[in-house]
Write a protein that holds these residues in place. Structure first.
Motif, PDB file in Angstrom:
ATOM      1  N   ALA A 112      -0.901  11.680   5.913  1.00 22.89           N
ATOM      2  CA  ALA A 112      -1.998  12.363   5.220  1.00 22.89           C
ATOM      3  C   ALA A 112      -2.987  12.893   6.248  1.00 22.89           C
ATOM      4  CB  ALA A 112      -2.689  11.394   4.262  1.00 22.89           C
ATOM      5  N   ARG A 113      -3.708  13.928   5.879  1.00 19.50           N
ATOM      6  CA  ARG A 113      -4.698  14.512   6.769  1.00 19.50           C
ATOM      7  C   ARG A 113      -6.056  14.544   6.079  1.00 19.50           C
ATOM      8  NH1 ARG A 113      -2.412  12.620   9.943  1.00 19.50           N
ATOM      9  NH2 ARG A 113      -0.574  13.400  10.925  1.00 19.50           N
ATOM     10  N   VAL A 157      -1.394  15.371  -3.937  1.00 18.13           N
ATOM     11  CA  VAL A 157      -2.260  14.232  -4.249  1.00 18.13           C
ATOM     12  C   VAL A 157      -3.429  14.286  -3.277  1.00 18.13           C
ATOM     13  CG1 VAL A 157      -2.447  11.710  -4.350  1.00 18.13           C
ATOM     14  CG2 VAL A 157      -0.302  12.821  -5.021  1.00 18.13           C
ATOM     15  N   ARG A 158      -4.633  14.108  -3.805  1.00 16.34           N
ATOM     16  CA  ARG A 158      -5.839  14.065  -2.975  1.00 16.34           C
ATOM     17  C   ARG A 158      -6.609  12.784  -3.277  1.00 16.34           C
ATOM     18  NH1 ARG A 158      -8.557  20.078  -3.639  1.00 16.34           N
ATOM     19  NH2 ARG A 158      -6.668  21.285  -3.233  1.00 16.34           N
ATOM     20  N   GLY A 187       0.827  -1.206   0.000  1.00 14.75           N
ATOM     21  CA  GLY A 187       0.000   0.000   0.000  1.00 14.75           C
ATOM     22  C   GLY A 187       0.860   1.254   0.000  1.00 14.75           C
ATOM     23  N   ALA A 188       1.869   1.268   0.847  1.00 23.35           N
ATOM     24  CA  ALA A 188       2.777   2.422   0.894  1.00 23.35           C
ATOM     25  C   ALA A 188       3.524   2.563  -0.426  1.00 23.35           C
ATOM     26  CB  ALA A 188       3.751   2.290   2.057  1.00 23.35           C
ATOM     27  N   ALA A 242      -8.231   1.811   6.396  1.00 25.33           N
ATOM     28  CA  ALA A 242      -7.669   2.774   5.450  1.00 25.33           C
ATOM     29  C   ALA A 242      -7.336   4.083   6.154  1.00 25.33           C
ATOM     30  CB  ALA A 242      -8.641   3.021   4.301  1.00 25.33           C
ATOM     31  N   THR A 243      -8.209   4.518   7.038  1.00 29.18           N
ATOM     32  CA  THR A 243      -7.966   5.767   7.773  1.00 29.18           C
ATOM     33  C   THR A 243      -6.675   5.670   8.576  1.00 29.18           C
ATOM     34  OG1 THR A 243     -10.338   6.207   7.889  1.00 29.18           O
ATOM     35  CG2 THR A 243      -8.945   7.351   9.484  1.00 29.18           C
ATOM     36  N   ARG A 244      -6.489   4.567   9.291  1.00 27.89           N
ATOM     37  CA  ARG A 244      -5.243   4.388  10.066  1.00 27.89           C
ATOM     38  C   ARG A 244      -4.022   4.376   9.133  1.00 27.89           C
ATOM     39  NH1 ARG A 244      -8.502   0.700  12.705  1.00 27.89           N
ATOM     40  NH2 ARG A 244      -7.527  -1.021  11.595  1.00 27.89           N
TER      41      ARG A 244
END
Length: 154
Positions: free
Chosen positions: A141-142, A121-122, A102-103, A132-134
């Protein structure tokens, strides 16, 4: 000797696997399945145009199987007055997460942004997708909370 897992640009021969992964991704997100002719649509967007807007990156397991993908394309921000790279999809098959792919996919998307001269990137993910959030938080990312709408044009 088995090769290390890696990320690379998708090839035309990868499209059946990408389509299968897109179907898994849609099911995972509780969304309708992709269009039946998705492979042909992606081929046209990725390979049948001189300067494709869409980029597709695939993640390969150590055994060489395509187990994930990311897609991205440039978009505009009116408020910023500039383009950014929108990552539309990022998906890894269950059982292949947590191995660094993933990274690697995100790094490849960031590299694609740089290649296109873009500096941001958004993307979005469902609010319920805590894994996914974690993952995205660990990358630095925020999140910005918004509701996502869709309106058919037909």
């Amino acid at each position: 000797m088995t090769a290390a897992p890696r990320v690379r640009a998708a090839r035309r021969a990868d499209l059946p696997r990408v389509v299968a992964l897109a179907a898994e991704h849609a099911a995972y997100e509780k969304a309708p399945p992709p269009a039946p002719d998705l492979g042909q649509r992606l081929a046209a967007l990725l390979f049948d145009t001189p300067e494709p807007r869409l980029a597709c990156l695939v993640a390969e397991s150590a055994g060489g199987e395509v187990v994930g993908y990311a897609t991205c394309s440039p978009e505009l921000s009116t408020w910023a007055g500039r383009e950014y790279l929108h990552m539309d999809c990022l998906f890894l098959r269950d059982g292949t997460r947590g191995q660094g792919l993933g990274a690697q996919l995100v790094d490849a998307v960031v590299a694609e942004a740089r290649r296109r001269g873009l500096d941001e990137v958004r993307w979005q993910t469902p609010a319920w997708n805590e894994g996914a959030t974690r993952f995205y938080d660990r990358l630095g990312a925020r999140a910005k909370e918004k509701l996502r709408y869709s309106l058919p044009a037909r």
